[in-house]
Design a protein around this motif. Structure first.
Motif, short mmCIF file in Angstrom:
data_model
loop_
_atom_site.label_atom_id
_atom_site.label_comp_id
_atom_site.label_asym_id
_atom_site.label_seq_id
_atom_site.Cartn_x
_atom_site.Cartn_y
_atom_site.Cartn_z
N LYS A 29 -3.73 9.29 12.95
CA LYS A 29 -3.55 10.66 12.66
C LYS A 29 -2.10 11.17 13.67
O LYS A 29 -1.29 11.85 12.98
N GLU A 30 -2.07 10.57 14.71
CA GLU A 30 -0.56 10.79 15.57
C GLU A 30 0.71 10.34 14.71
O GLU A 30 1.58 10.82 14.59
N ASP A 31 0.38 9.10 14.22
CA ASP A 31 1.80 8.57 13.53
C ASP A 31 1.83 9.18 12.17
O ASP A 31 3.12 9.39 11.68
N LEU A 32 0.61 9.52 11.60
CA LEU A 32 0.91 10.65 10.00
C LEU A 32 1.47 11.89 10.43
O LEU A 32 2.53 12.43 9.83
N LEU A 33 1.11 12.45 11.55
CA LEU A 33 1.75 13.88 11.76
C LEU A 33 2.75 13.86 12.66
O LEU A 33 3.43 14.98 12.67
N CYS A 34 3.47 12.75 13.13
CA CYS A 34 4.71 12.91 13.57
C CYS A 34 5.78 13.43 12.79
O CYS A 34 6.13 12.63 11.85
N ASP A 75 -4.07 -2.38 6.70
CA ASP A 75 -3.90 -3.48 7.52
C ASP A 75 -3.19 -3.14 9.11
O ASP A 75 -3.51 -3.74 9.93
N ASP A 76 -2.61 -1.87 9.13
CA ASP A 76 -1.76 -1.54 10.22
C ASP A 76 -2.89 -0.86 10.97
O ASP A 76 -2.55 -0.54 12.33
N TYR A 77 -4.07 -0.50 10.61
CA TYR A 77 -4.86 0.54 11.26
C TYR A 77 -6.20 -0.10 11.13
O TYR A 77 -7.23 0.60 10.79
N ASP A 78 -6.42 -1.29 11.22
CA ASP A 78 -7.97 -1.91 11.35
C ASP A 78 -8.37 -1.82 10.02
O ASP A 78 -9.81 -1.53 9.89
N GLY A 79 -7.71 -1.69 8.79
CA GLY A 79 -8.45 -1.62 7.65
C GLY A 79 -8.81 -0.16 7.35
O GLY A 79 -9.41 -0.17 6.18
N LYS A 80 -8.38 0.69 8.02
CA LYS A 80 -8.93 2.06 7.75
C LYS A 80 -8.27 2.46 6.54
O LYS A 80 -7.11 2.62 6.46
N LYS A 81 -9.10 2.97 5.62
CA LYS A 81 -8.32 3.64 4.13
C LYS A 81 -8.45 5.09 4.04
O LYS A 81 -7.95 5.48 3.31
N TYR A 82 -9.22 5.62 4.91
CA TYR A 82 -8.99 7.16 4.91
C TYR A 82 -9.36 7.72 6.34
O TYR A 82 -9.76 7.10 7.07
N ILE A 83 -8.92 8.93 6.39
CA ILE A 83 -8.94 9.70 7.50
C ILE A 83 -9.56 11.28 7.26
O ILE A 83 -8.91 11.75 6.46
N VAL A 84 -10.29 11.78 8.09
CA VAL A 84 -10.68 13.15 8.01
C VAL A 84 -9.62 13.93 8.89
O VAL A 84 -9.36 13.71 10.05
N MET A 85 -8.81 14.90 8.14
CA MET A 85 -8.17 15.85 8.90
C MET A 85 -8.46 17.41 8.76
O MET A 85 -8.82 17.61 7.73
N ARG A 111 -8.43 26.44 7.04
CA ARG A 111 -9.61 26.31 7.91
C ARG A 111 -10.67 25.27 7.48
O ARG A 111 -11.69 25.44 8.12
N LYS A 112 -10.49 24.51 6.56
CA LYS A 112 -11.39 23.56 5.90
C LYS A 112 -10.73 22.04 6.44
O LYS A 112 -9.75 22.00 6.85
N THR A 113 -11.64 21.34 6.09
CA THR A 113 -11.47 19.95 6.78
C THR A 113 -11.12 19.06 5.30
O THR A 113 -11.90 19.27 4.26
N ALA A 114 -10.28 18.14 5.36
CA ALA A 114 -9.97 17.34 4.06
C ALA A 114 -9.94 15.91 4.46
O ALA A 114 -10.07 15.43 5.60
N ILE A 115 -10.19 15.21 3.45
CA ILE A 115 -10.19 13.83 3.33
C ILE A 115 -8.87 13.12 2.88
O ILE A 115 -8.46 13.47 1.72
N VAL A 116 -8.13 12.35 3.78
CA VAL A 116 -6.78 12.00 3.39
C VAL A 116 -7.07 10.42 3.19
O VAL A 116 -7.39 9.79 4.14
N PHE A 117 -6.68 9.91 2.04
CA PHE A 117 -6.70 8.20 1.68
C PHE A 117 -5.49 7.66 1.93
O PHE A 117 -4.26 8.28 1.97
N ASN A 118 -5.30 6.45 1.96
CA ASN A 118 -4.20 5.76 2.57
C ASN A 118 -3.08 5.92 1.37
O ASN A 118 -1.91 5.74 1.67
N THR A 119 -3.66 6.03 0.12
CA THR A 119 -2.53 6.17 -0.96
C THR A 119 -2.02 7.50 -1.09
O THR A 119 -1.30 7.55 -1.84
N GLY A 120 -2.20 8.48 -0.10
CA GLY A 120 -1.63 9.80 0.05
C GLY A 120 -2.55 10.77 -0.89
O GLY A 120 -2.44 11.95 -0.90
N LYS A 121 -3.77 10.38 -1.36
CA LYS A 121 -4.54 11.40 -1.95
C LYS A 121 -5.41 12.12 -0.98
O LYS A 121 -5.78 11.68 0.05
#
Length: 177
Positions: A29-34, A75-85, A111-121
């Motif tokens: 999350k910190e890397d994406l939002l930098c 691969d740079d994030y322990d195989g994590k393919k999505y994140i909740v933001m 004010r809502k929660t999104a799911i962000v995938f590693n592809t940018g979706k």
């Protein structure tokens, strides 16, 4: 240059990608939002449009788009393919119901929660309420039908900058009591 967690950063693949975070998810999350600009459309070339797919259900809206700045190698994030933001952290389309007749017509997606995938979706699903104003024709009551509509669009983006596409499978509903 910004200072964050004791690390100088410029975004992209620069030093900002070297954050020291207690978990993989937080580091991602910190890397994406930098240096991420949530007020700018999520395209690297400003002449490209942003397509937002909208699926509408009676009390639920599902939006899907691509954010070219929110991509990573799992691969740079322990195989994590999505994140909740949180929607307040990322770009969300600023949609409005133009036929709301003075009611709170901003869909308040930040004010809502999104799911962000590693592809940018990005997917953002939330509950909402629409108030439709219709001309009533009760000549065939109790078997009458009414066609009511909403006009949903962007408050600020014109023309091809934002292409709002409504899924054709969910365009209309017959509501009965």
């Amino acid at each position: 240059m910004i200072w964050r967690s004791g690390v100088a950063g410029w975004g992209g693949d620069g030093p900002c990608k070297n954050s020291i975070a207690p978990s993989t998810g937080r580091r991602l999350k910190e890397d994406l939002l930098c240096n991420y600009d949530r007020d700018a459309r999520p395209v690297k070339n400003s002449t490209n449009g942003t397509t937002v797919l909208m699926n509408m259900f009676p009390v639920l809206i599902d939006l899907v788009w691509k954010d070219e700045f929110l991509t990573w190698n799992p691969d740079d994030y322990d195989g994590k393919k999505y994140i909740v933001m949180e929607g307040s952290d990322i770009w969300v389309p600023n949609l409005i119901d133009f036929k709301s007749h003075g009611n709170s017509n901003d869909l308040l997606m930040e004010r809502k929660t999104a799911i962000v995938f590693n592809t940018g979706k990005v997917t953002l699903t939330f509950m909402t309420q629409f108030t439709a104003h219709c001309k009533m024709d009760v000549r065939y009551w109790p078997n009458d039908r009414h066609t009511c509509g909403s006009m949903i669009g962007s408050k600020t983006y014109l023309g091809p900058a934002l292409d709002l596409t409504i899924n054709s499978n969910v365009r209309s509903y017959i509501l009965t009591s």
